[in-house]
Design a protein around this motif. Structure first.
Motif, mmCIF file in Angstrom:
data_model
loop_
_atom_site.group_PDB
_atom_site.id
_atom_site.type_symbol
_atom_site.label_atom_id
_atom_site.label_comp_id
_atom_site.label_asym_id
_atom_site.label_seq_id
_atom_site.Cartn_x
_atom_site.Cartn_y
_atom_site.Cartn_z
ATOM 1 N N PHE A 114 0.751 -1.120 -0.097
ATOM 2 C CA PHE A 114 0.052 0.017 0.181
ATOM 3 C C PHE A 114 0.783 1.123 0.167
ATOM 4 O O PHE A 114 2.006 1.218 0.589
ATOM 5 C CB PHE A 114 -0.780 0.003 1.184
ATOM 6 N N PHE A 115 0.404 2.212 -0.614
ATOM 7 C CA PHE A 115 1.004 3.570 -0.509
ATOM 8 C C PHE A 115 -0.420 4.498 -0.410
ATOM 9 O O PHE A 115 -1.569 4.260 -0.310
ATOM 10 C CB PHE A 115 1.715 3.854 -1.431
ATOM 11 N N LYS A 116 -0.106 5.791 -0.475
ATOM 12 C CA LYS A 116 -1.208 6.677 -0.361
ATOM 13 C C LYS A 116 -1.027 7.895 -1.470
ATOM 14 O O LYS A 116 0.080 8.339 -1.759
ATOM 15 C CB LYS A 116 -1.216 7.410 1.082
ATOM 16 N N LEU A 123 -4.031 3.472 -1.647
ATOM 17 C CA LEU A 123 -3.960 2.910 -3.019
ATOM 18 C C LEU A 123 -2.990 1.571 -2.862
ATOM 19 O O LEU A 123 -2.095 1.575 -1.818
ATOM 20 C CB LEU A 123 -3.261 3.760 -4.009
ATOM 21 N N GLU A 124 -3.250 0.695 -3.403
ATOM 22 C CA GLU A 124 -2.561 -0.673 -3.377
ATOM 23 C C GLU A 124 -1.810 -1.063 -4.698
ATOM 24 O O GLU A 124 -2.816 -0.632 -5.782
ATOM 25 C CB GLU A 124 -3.624 -1.836 -3.012
ATOM 26 N N ILE A 125 -0.949 -1.733 -4.783
ATOM 27 C CA ILE A 125 -0.578 -2.500 -5.979
ATOM 28 C C ILE A 125 -0.379 -3.784 -5.770
ATOM 29 O O ILE A 125 -0.066 -4.181 -4.647
ATOM 30 C CB ILE A 125 0.991 -1.770 -6.399
ATOM 31 N N TYR A 126 -0.700 -4.786 -6.625
ATOM 32 C CA TYR A 126 -0.942 -5.864 -6.299
ATOM 33 C C TYR A 126 -0.508 -6.625 -7.741
ATOM 34 O O TYR A 126 -0.802 -6.536 -8.794
ATOM 35 C CB TYR A 126 -2.594 -6.231 -6.428
ATOM 36 N N GLU A 127 0.509 -7.797 -7.492
ATOM 37 C CA GLU A 127 1.175 -8.363 -8.620
ATOM 38 C C GLU A 127 0.320 -9.174 -9.249
ATOM 39 O O GLU A 127 -0.568 -9.956 -8.726
ATOM 40 C CB GLU A 127 2.382 -9.100 -8.004
ATOM 41 N N ASN A 128 0.065 -9.435 -10.604
ATOM 42 C CA ASN A 128 -0.734 -10.306 -11.268
ATOM 43 C C ASN A 128 0.091 -11.702 -11.311
ATOM 44 O O ASN A 128 1.144 -11.771 -11.033
ATOM 45 C CB ASN A 128 -0.903 -9.613 -12.729
#
Length: 128
Positions: A114-116, A123-128
């Motif tokens: 997560f970051f903001k 906000l999240e980044i999620y690996e595919n």
């Protein structure tokens, strides 16, 4: 009723120029259309995320504060799929964005973090 997809996500920001720069220059979303709405003294910025997704970024004079902690009732966070979480974290940090430690989703075994945004929207980044 049959919903075919999410059309867009709307975000209200407190500082339009700062958020516009964050979403376009740091996250790399392209501008579809930018509109100033005189009647509302407000901008509406349509952003392209990926191939088919959109974010509407709004500015309003003196928007009220909203709780943004992930466990608050309501929208929890907005997540973006990336190819490589570690590479994305390095990039975000190089742009001065604070990022949490990478975690593993115990259900999918995928990496995420997560970051903001400038208004503390999680906000999240999620690996595919």
């Amino acid at each position: 009723m049959k919903v075919s997809r999410i059309h867009h996500v709307a975000i209200i920001c407190s500082n339009y120029e700062v958020s516009k720069k964050f979403y376009t220059e740091i996250l790399g979303f392209s501008i579809i259309k930018e509109t100033f709405r005189d009647a509302r003294n407000s901008y509406k910025l349509d952003l392209r995320v990926g191939e088919n997704d959109q974010i509407e970024l709004f500015s309003f004079p003196q928007p009220p504060q909203r709780v943004s902690n992930p466990e608050a009732c309501g929208l929890r966070h907005l997540s973006f799929e990336v190819d490589n979480v570690e590479k994305s974290v390095r990039y975000l940090k190089s742009k001065g964005v604070e990022v949490e430690d990478i975690r593993i989703d115990e259900i999918t075994d995928k990496r995420f973090t997560f970051f903001k945004d400038p208004d503390d929207l999680p906000l999240e980044i999620y690996e595919n």
